[in-house]
Design a protein around this motif. Structure first.
Motif, PDB file in Angstrom:
ATOM      1  N   GLU A 177       0.830  -1.203   0.000  1.00 44.71           N
ATOM      2  CA  GLU A 177       0.000   0.000   0.000  1.00 44.71           C
ATOM      3  C   GLU A 177       0.869   1.258   0.000  1.00 44.71           C
ATOM      4  O   GLU A 177       0.611   2.213  -0.732  1.00 44.71           O
ATOM      5  CB  GLU A 177      -0.937   0.001   1.213  1.00 44.71           C
ATOM      6  CG  GLU A 177      -1.979  -1.106   1.221  1.00 44.71           C
ATOM      7  CD  GLU A 177      -3.135  -0.846   0.270  1.00 44.71           C
ATOM      8  OE1 GLU A 177      -3.141   0.210  -0.397  1.00 44.71           O
ATOM      9  OE2 GLU A 177      -4.033  -1.706   0.191  1.00 44.71           O
ATOM     10  N   ILE A 178       1.912   1.244   0.814  1.00 45.43           N
ATOM     11  CA  ILE A 178       2.816   2.391   0.862  1.00 45.43           C
ATOM     12  C   ILE A 178       3.546   2.557  -0.473  1.00 45.43           C
ATOM     13  O   ILE A 178       3.638   3.660  -1.021  1.00 45.43           O
ATOM     14  CB  ILE A 178       3.834   2.221   2.017  1.00 45.43           C
ATOM     15  CG1 ILE A 178       3.114   2.232   3.366  1.00 45.43           C
ATOM     16  CG2 ILE A 178       4.897   3.327   1.967  1.00 45.43           C
ATOM     17  CD1 ILE A 178       4.011   1.870   4.541  1.00 45.43           C
ATOM     18  N   GLY A 179       4.049   1.453  -1.001  1.00 43.79           N
ATOM     19  CA  GLY A 179       4.763   1.509  -2.273  1.00 43.79           C
ATOM     20  C   GLY A 179       3.884   1.967  -3.414  1.00 43.79           C
ATOM     21  O   GLY A 179       4.299   2.756  -4.268  1.00 43.79           O
ATOM     22  N   ALA A 180       2.643   1.491  -3.441  1.00 42.49           N
ATOM     23  CA  ALA A 180       1.716   1.880  -4.500  1.00 42.49           C
ATOM     24  C   ALA A 180       1.421   3.372  -4.439  1.00 42.49           C
ATOM     25  O   ALA A 180       1.315   4.044  -5.478  1.00 42.49           O
ATOM     26  CB  ALA A 180       0.422   1.079  -4.380  1.00 42.49           C
ATOM     27  N   PHE A 181       1.314   3.896  -3.221  1.00 39.57           N
ATOM     28  CA  PHE A 181       1.071   5.330  -3.069  1.00 39.57           C
ATOM     29  C   PHE A 181       2.256   6.135  -3.598  1.00 39.57           C
ATOM     30  O   PHE A 181       2.084   7.128  -4.307  1.00 39.57           O
ATOM     31  CB  PHE A 181       0.827   5.667  -1.597  1.00 39.57           C
ATOM     32  CG  PHE A 181       0.621   7.133  -1.341  1.00 39.57           C
ATOM     33  CD1 PHE A 181      -0.607   7.727  -1.593  1.00 39.57           C
ATOM     34  CD2 PHE A 181       1.665   7.919  -0.866  1.00 39.57           C
ATOM     35  CE1 PHE A 181      -0.799   9.087  -1.371  1.00 39.57           C
ATOM     36  CE2 PHE A 181       1.486   9.276  -0.636  1.00 39.57           C
ATOM     37  CZ  PHE A 181       0.253   9.862  -0.893  1.00 39.57           C
TER      38      PHE A 181
END
Length: 298
Positions: free
Chosen positions: A254-258
């Motif tokens: 989720e962090i990486g996708a953001f």
């Protein structure tokens, strides 16, 4: 246009991306004249009369147009993703209706994402369950627009495509980078199914459906052998000879996708799609197994 052209003609709408460029190369080898319709090509979406003229006497039309879903699903991008599919399909359908000699067959892109997240059973054209959410809504609206045209002289086929694999395109570069940087372990719980199709078999499917003149409607375009995410990553590691397999839990994804402005759905949704109609009609895959497909793609 008084006389039928001597050449065979194919129209590729939205044909400037990875899949479009590959199909263009293959059809040129077969002796087709290939006409591209896109935003910045001589024949573009702002000129419906020229699109109608291009479609006259064409052998078939393949529509791949649509904004990439590899982005954040904010309001602006959601609107563009939807309209880029609905409007272009509408333009093409109306152009065919205006043709005196319309294309014999119209292939329209769709997506295997139309089915629900499935870890319990396979999704076929007949028994697959349509899912919910933004991506599913896009897919169902797209197919509704496409099949809303009743065309007496043009067969219509929606290609529910799984994730396409091929050299230097599609998901291959990002997966290579993930493995290269040591993050080649499972993503999320690793049990989500990965349905895929080698681009060469997509091309062969189009030829197969074109040749079989009684076939129309919806076709799942995927290998008959989907795998779990953890098996997918294992094959990548083995083929790239990088044994490090640090897993990536959901919260890190989720962090990486953001950070890279995309969505985790592309990695975490379980797509367990089987090409039942193609198999029932006798289609045989050149790349039925993921190991061979990834090896060729790398």
């Amino acid at each position: 246009m008084k006389n039928k052209p001597l050449y065979k003609k194919i129209i590729l709408a939205g044909g400037t991306g990875f899949v479009g460029k590959y199909l263009q190369q293959q059809f040129l080898k077969l002796g087709y004249k290939v006409i591209i319709i896109a935003r910045n090509t001589p024949i573009n979406w702002k000129n419906p009369d020229e699109i109608t003229e291009a479609l006259e006497h064409s052998e078939f039309l393949i529509n791949l147009a649509g904004k990439s879903v590899d982005c954040r699903y904010n309001k602006k991008n959601k609107t563009e993703i939807l309209l880029s599919r609905i409007q272009t399909t509408k333009i093409l359908g109306e152009a065919i209706q205006n043709c005196k000699f319309p294309p014999k067959i119209w292939f329209n892109s769709s997506t295997a994402t139309i089915y629900r997240h499935a870890e319990d059973r396979t999704m076929t054209e007949q028994e697959g369950e349509i899912g919910t959410g933004f991506s599913v809504g896009i897919a169902t609206a797209w197919e509704k627009e496409f099949f809303g045209f009743e065309l007496s002289k043009t067969r219509q086929i929606a290609l529910r495509m799984a994730i396409i694999l091929g050299k230097d395109g599609g998901v291959i570069p990002p997966y290579k980078n993930i493995v290269r940087f040591g993050l080649g372990g499972k993503q999320g719980n690793g049990n989500q199914m990965f349905s895929w199709l080698h681009i060469h078999d997509l091309y062969r499917i189009i030829l197969f459906l074109h040749k079989n003149e009684t076939l129309e409607g919806v076709f799942n375009c995927s290998s008959p052998n989907p795998v779990k995410n953890k098996e997918l990553m294992k094959i990548f590691r083995e083929k790239m000879k990088i044994p490090v397999e640090i897993p990536t839990p959901k919260f890190l994804l989720e962090i990486g996708a953001f950070i890279i402005r995309t969505e985790t759905e592309l990695l975490l949704k379980s797509r367990w799609v089987i090409p039942q109609r193609l198999q029932n009609k006798g289609f045989e895959f050149d790349y039925p197994d993921l190991e061979k497909a990834i090896e060729e793609s790398l």
